[in-house]
Scaffold this motif. Structure first.
Motif, mmCIF file in Angstrom:
data_model
loop_
_atom_site.group_PDB
_atom_site.id
_atom_site.type_symbol
_atom_site.label_atom_id
_atom_site.label_comp_id
_atom_site.label_asym_id
_atom_site.label_seq_id
_atom_site.Cartn_x
_atom_site.Cartn_y
_atom_site.Cartn_z
ATOM 1 N N GLY A 36 39.426 44.088 28.236
ATOM 2 C CA GLY A 36 38.326 44.254 28.376
ATOM 3 C C GLY A 36 37.024 43.591 28.068
ATOM 4 O O GLY A 36 37.301 42.156 27.325
ATOM 5 N N GLY A 37 35.656 43.368 29.244
ATOM 6 C CA GLY A 37 35.445 41.984 28.963
ATOM 7 C C GLY A 37 35.474 40.746 29.561
ATOM 8 O O GLY A 37 35.121 39.948 28.683
ATOM 9 N N ALA A 38 37.067 40.844 29.736
ATOM 10 C CA ALA A 38 37.045 39.764 31.258
ATOM 11 C C ALA A 38 35.917 39.137 31.828
ATOM 12 O O ALA A 38 35.630 39.624 32.199
ATOM 13 N N ASP A 39 35.808 37.496 32.226
ATOM 14 C CA ASP A 39 35.054 37.128 33.332
ATOM 15 C C ASP A 39 36.133 36.477 34.726
ATOM 16 O O ASP A 39 37.404 37.391 34.412
ATOM 17 N N VAL A 40 35.330 36.112 35.657
ATOM 18 C CA VAL A 40 36.083 35.740 36.211
ATOM 19 C C VAL A 40 37.353 35.764 35.752
ATOM 20 O O VAL A 40 39.022 35.391 36.064
ATOM 21 N N LEU A 41 37.523 34.425 34.805
ATOM 22 C CA LEU A 41 38.555 33.454 34.917
ATOM 23 C C LEU A 41 39.535 34.164 34.127
ATOM 24 O O LEU A 41 40.914 34.089 34.693
ATOM 25 N N ALA A 42 39.160 35.456 33.210
ATOM 26 C CA ALA A 42 39.646 35.716 32.833
ATOM 27 C C ALA A 42 40.670 37.028 33.632
ATOM 28 O O ALA A 42 42.187 37.074 33.935
ATOM 29 N N THR A 43 39.928 37.748 34.515
ATOM 30 C CA THR A 43 40.839 38.134 35.702
ATOM 31 C C THR A 43 41.610 37.733 36.520
ATOM 32 O O THR A 43 42.199 37.743 36.809
ATOM 33 N N GLY A 44 41.190 36.032 37.104
ATOM 34 C CA GLY A 44 42.111 36.390 37.781
ATOM 35 C C GLY A 44 43.334 35.268 36.745
ATOM 36 O O GLY A 44 44.201 35.399 37.373
ATOM 37 N N TYR A 45 43.116 34.795 35.968
ATOM 38 C CA TYR A 45 43.981 34.535 34.759
ATOM 39 C C TYR A 45 44.795 35.770 34.940
ATOM 40 O O TYR A 45 46.562 36.146 35.052
ATOM 41 N N THR A 46 44.402 36.932 34.317
ATOM 42 C CA THR A 46 45.432 38.205 34.249
ATOM 43 C C THR A 46 45.955 38.760 35.214
ATOM 44 O O THR A 46 47.139 39.147 35.371
ATOM 45 N N LEU A 47 44.771 38.687 36.431
ATOM 46 C CA LEU A 47 46.138 38.928 37.665
ATOM 47 C C LEU A 47 47.372 38.058 38.505
ATOM 48 O O LEU A 47 47.947 38.296 38.989
ATOM 49 N N SER A 48 46.993 36.740 37.624
ATOM 50 C CA SER A 48 47.709 35.741 38.968
ATOM 51 C C SER A 48 49.683 36.063 37.374
ATOM 52 O O SER A 48 50.371 35.713 37.289
ATOM 53 N N GLN A 49 48.716 36.469 36.321
ATOM 54 C CA GLN A 49 50.100 36.950 35.279
ATOM 55 C C GLN A 49 50.451 38.475 36.106
ATOM 56 O O GLN A 49 51.731 38.506 35.843
ATOM 57 N N ALA A 50 50.306 39.102 36.493
ATOM 58 C CA ALA A 50 50.648 40.382 36.728
ATOM 59 C C ALA A 50 51.244 40.323 37.960
ATOM 60 O O ALA A 50 52.479 40.742 38.097
ATOM 61 N N VAL A 51 50.730 39.194 39.016
ATOM 62 C CA VAL A 51 51.535 38.916 40.060
ATOM 63 C C VAL A 51 53.178 38.576 39.801
ATOM 64 O O VAL A 51 54.380 38.700 40.158
ATOM 65 N N ARG A 52 53.252 37.645 38.952
ATOM 66 C CA ARG A 52 54.462 36.993 38.686
ATOM 67 C C ARG A 52 55.222 38.223 37.927
ATOM 68 O O ARG A 52 57.154 38.099 37.667
#
Ligand SMILES: Cc1cc2nc3c(=O)[nH]c(=O)nc-3n(C[C@H](O)[C@H](O)[C@H](O)COP(=O)(O)OP(=O)(O)OC[C@H]3O[C@@H](n4cnc5c(N)ncnc54)[C@H](O)[C@@H]3O)c2cc1C
Ligand SMILES: Cc1cc2nc3c(=O)[nH]c(=O)nc-3n(C[C@H](O)[C@H](O)[C@H](O)COP(=O)(O)OP(=O)(O)OC[C@H]3O[C@@H](n4cnc5c(N)ncnc54)[C@H](O)[C@@H]3O)c2cc1C
Lengths: 262, 464
Positions: free
Chosen positions: A90-106
């Protein structure tokens, strides 16, 4: 081709009100829907999957109710969906959102092509796709109007750069953010919706990621903090600059410097 | 009947009523005022008066009656039967300047408007107050006065009815100048003959409407449309009676064939979400929340699948509604653009007969070797059939139109239908109304007209 499309749930109307006292978006009672810009990416992904005999999967990060947009993507034709949902995000900014999605993709196995929308109607930053790609170390392009795979591990893409169109050849895997209005997105099928298998949307959390350090996600993982959200003052004054992009940029820089804004 | 021409002296007297800036005379009048959206009938009025109050209208009518000047009322001129054309020249009263919304009464759920308020202005206004004016004819720039005068129908008639069902009260000026208040804010009314209802749909031949009190409903917050692709137009239309029987109460049941959708794509330069099927039914459901709406449409969606729909596509967000309904809204203009010239048939048949009727039009198109594309409100039996000229010479086209109209109306009559579902009779469909109505009915209409308008000055040459 193994295609992944990133979709986000946004408020159902564009007229979201900001509570003038708390500065919080009034989300109560506002229906949600899929970010309209993502529909073009979904449609493009479905057409590519059909043309290449591949499949389209969808990925979203959001609260549990964001499952609805993944079901909707599946009703449009995607094979399945993955929801990343975890309070610690929660409270993710664009950077954290981008990072989270990149981790999910992996966690998703083989992916040849990742598609995103151009931007969202609520956050509206148009940064998530590119940031996710950087975290994944993948080439990426924005404002993509068409995508043609050559069957040899590359795609030919048309990119709208405002002043000109650039046609590029990108190696797969890559991340492409699809421009709006490049197609007419198909409608969700009632028939598909009714026959979706119960497990067609899987929910994952931080515990499924390679990087499980909570400090890298959510509010703590976000260098930008929103202090206050407020409706902008309505201002109808405008100055128009004319000329080539370059001339206008120079003029703009001069104006900003002169008004001590930069 | 013979009328006087508008002389300079008449002009000066009329100009004194409305003021210099609202009086146009002779050459000053734009040629747009010579016709409505129907081709084929044109005549310039001698004088154009832009009216702004009941009192002005009353004074003009009294003057015109005394001097035997013909008067035609005009709203936005979007009519499709030449009803607002000044066949005899004379005076044209334009109501678009009477465009104020006078009162929103949230206790009685009514809105009181002047006749020149546009349909789109009214819907937007009431919606911003969480209220709903259900009549939804395709042309949103028509005036409410025009809608009342043609008893306009539109896309929501299946569930909500037509304009008539939403008119509570009218202020009208008789052709002789007297002002009458008919109806009011009351919900029930059994007080004598309903003159209000005689005036609704009378196409500006009985009185001039100068104010209307309209009934509103609470705005249903959620609406979802279903687009059902079928293997043929017949299959799509055959499903309609079953849907009606199922008591599911959709607000709209429209039908459209692929060729008409492709014309709309071409016209709008925009793709429709699906064009793989030869024909589609489009249904809309509304309700207080999404789960209730989903419940309401599920039965119908399953029924359509049983009846052979290939699938059911969900049209549930603003973007999706736009992609589908924009095309639906452009059909008339798209067909118009596809042919050098066209004429239109707006018959209505009992809804159980619609499939047979459309089959008949297909056979007729073959027989006459003429394109007859159609679309329409399957849910209420109102069809719009277009007679396209394409490569034909003028005379051949006129001859074929005459033949086609005769056959179309005769078949409609055989099915228990009527000449016009919503566009009216005006000038263009007069002879067909005469041919397909009982002489006694026409005679009675004539006596009603004479009772309202003893000198026959209001919209002469129309309806009967
Ligand atoms: C209520 C609210 C509170 C917020 N609070 C903060 C805050 O405290 N700090 C802060 O810095 N920012 C905050 N934000 C902004 C938030 O970080 C962004 O909304 C989010 O990072 C996505 O950015 P964007 O919407 O601008 O997406 P864009 O970059 O405009 O989106 C581009 C594309 O990326 C993809 N995409 C974007 N988001 C997702 C997603 N969640 N899942 C899958 N795909 C996605 C889609 O394909 C989309 O089309 C808040 C936003 C909202 C609405
Ligand atoms: C693209 C398109 C789509 C359409 N779709 C529909 C549809 O779905 N359903 C439908 O029913 N119609 C439809 N129409 C027809 C048309 O819009 C309607 O007939 C409308 O009601 C006409 O309104 P108007 O203001 O343009 O009236 P006008 O054309 O100006 O006048 C129509 C008639 O009303 C009379 N009149 C107007 N105002 C008054 C008044 N204040 N007092 C007395 N008489 C008056 C005129 O004298 C004339 O007889 C469509 C037309 C177009 C061009």
């Amino acid at each position: 081709m193994e295609i992944l499309v990133c979709v986000k749930q946004v408020p159902g109307t564009t007229e979201v009100e900001v509570d003038p006292v708390t500065g919080v978006l009034k989300r109560d009672g506002v229906a949600s829907k899929m970010n309209p810009y993502d529909l073009y990416a979904v449609e493009l992904g479905l057409r590519l999957a059909e043309a290449t005999g591949g499949r389209l999967r969808a990925l979203s990060m959001g609260p549990p109710q964001a499952k609805a947009v993944l079901l909707e993507t599946a009703a449009m034709g995607a094979e399945s969906g993955v929801l990343v949902s975890d309070r610690r995000l929660g409270g993710a900014d664009v950077l954290a959102t981008g990072y989270t999605l990149s981790q999910a993709v992996r966690t998703l196995g083989k992916v040849d092509l990742i598609l995103c929308g151009k931007q969202t109607t609520d956050g509206d930053t148009a940064q998530v796709g590119a940031e996710m790609a950087e975290f994944l170390g993948l080439p990426h392009a924005n404002n993509v109007q068409s995508v043609e795979p050559d069957g040899e591990g590359y795609v030919k893409v048309r990119i709208d750069l405002d002043s000109h169109i650039s046609v590029q050849r990108l190696p797969l895997p890559c991340v492409l953010c699809i421009d709006s209005e490049v197609n007419t997105p198909r409608l969700p099928s009632y028939r598909r919706k009714k026959s979706l298998p119960p497990d067609c949307v899987k929910t994952i959390s931080l515990d499924d990621f390679g990087d499980r350090e909570p400090a890298h996600y959510g509010l703590t993982g976000s260098p930008t903090q929103v202090e206050r959200i407020f409706p902008p003052e309505k201002n109808s004054e405008k100055e128009m600059l004319h000329g080539s992009g370059e001339d206008m940029a120079k003029e703009l820089a001069a104006i900003l410097r002169c008004r001590k804004l930069i | 009947m013979s009328f006087s021409v508008v002389t300079r002296e008449n002009m000066e007297a009329l100009r004194a009523i409305v003021g210099q800036e609202n009086c146009l005379w002779g050459e000053e009048i734009s040629p747009d005022y010579a016709h409505d959206e129907l081709g084929g009938v044109e005549r310039m009025p001698d004088i154009l008066l832009r009216v702004h109050s009941t009192e002005e209208v009353s004074r003009i009518m009294a003057y015109a009656d005394t001097h035997r000047l013909p008067v035609v009322v005009r709203g936005s001129g979007t009519g499709l039967v030449g009803a607002a054309v000044a066949l005899e020249g004379g005076v044209m009263l334009e109501t678009t300047g009477m465009n104020r919304i006078l009162e929103l009464d949230e206790e009685n759920l009514t809105v009181t408007v002047q006749p020149g308020v546009l349909l789109m202005e009214l819907s937007e206004f009431v919606q911003s107050h969480g209220l709903f004016y259900p009549p939804d004819p395709g042309e949103k720039s028509a005036t409410i006065g025009g809608n009342i005068s043609t008893n306009a129908g539109g896309m929501r008639a299946v569930k909500y009815g037509v304009t008539r069902d939403y008119v509570r009260g009218l202020t009208v000026v008789l052709p002789t100048g007297e002002v009458l208040e008919l109806g009011g804010k009351v919900v029930k009314n059994s007080s004598g003959y309903s003159l209000k209802d005689v005036i609704i749909g009378s196409e500006g031949t009985l009185a001039v409407i100068t104010q209307a009190t309209l009934r509103l409903l609470p705005l249903p917050p959620v609406s979802v449309s279903l687009l059902a692709p079928f293997d043929s137009l017949d299959a799509a239309l055959d499903a309609v009676p079953a849907i009606v029987r199922s008591k599911a109460a959709p607000t709209a049941i429209e039908y459209m064939s692929r060729d008409v959708i492709l014309m709309a794509e071409e016209y709008l330069g925009k793709k429709f979400p699906d064009t793989t099927a030869p024909a589609y039914a489009l249904l809309t459901f509304d309700g207080p929340d999404l789960s209730q709406v989903e419940q309401a449409y599920a039965g119908t969606a399953d029924l359509c699948l049983e009846l052979g729909a290939r699938d059911i596509y969900l049209v549930d967000t603003d973007e999706r509604k736009k992609s589908v309904w924009d095309a639906r809204g452009a059909f008339l203009e798209a067909i118009k653009a596809s042919s050098v010239e066209m004429d239109e048939c707006d018959v209505v048949v009992p809804r159980s007969r619609i499939a047979d009727y459309i089959k008949f039009t297909h056979a007729l198109a073959k027989e006459l070797d003429m394109r007859l594309p159609s679309f329409g409100h399957a849910g209420d039996g109102n069809l719009h059939i277009y007679l396209c000229r394409d490569g034909m010479g003028r005379e051949t086209f006129e001859e074929k139109c005459r033949l086609a109209f005769e056959r179309l109306y005769a078949e409609a009559a055989r099915c228990g239908g009527r000449v016009s579902g919503e566009h009216g009779i005006g000038w263009a469909k007069k002879e067909y109304l005469a041919a397909h109505s009982a002489p006694e009915e026409l005679a009675l209409m004539g006596r009603i007209k004479a009772a309202f308008d003893p000198n026959g000055i209001l919209n002469p040459g129309k309806v009967i």
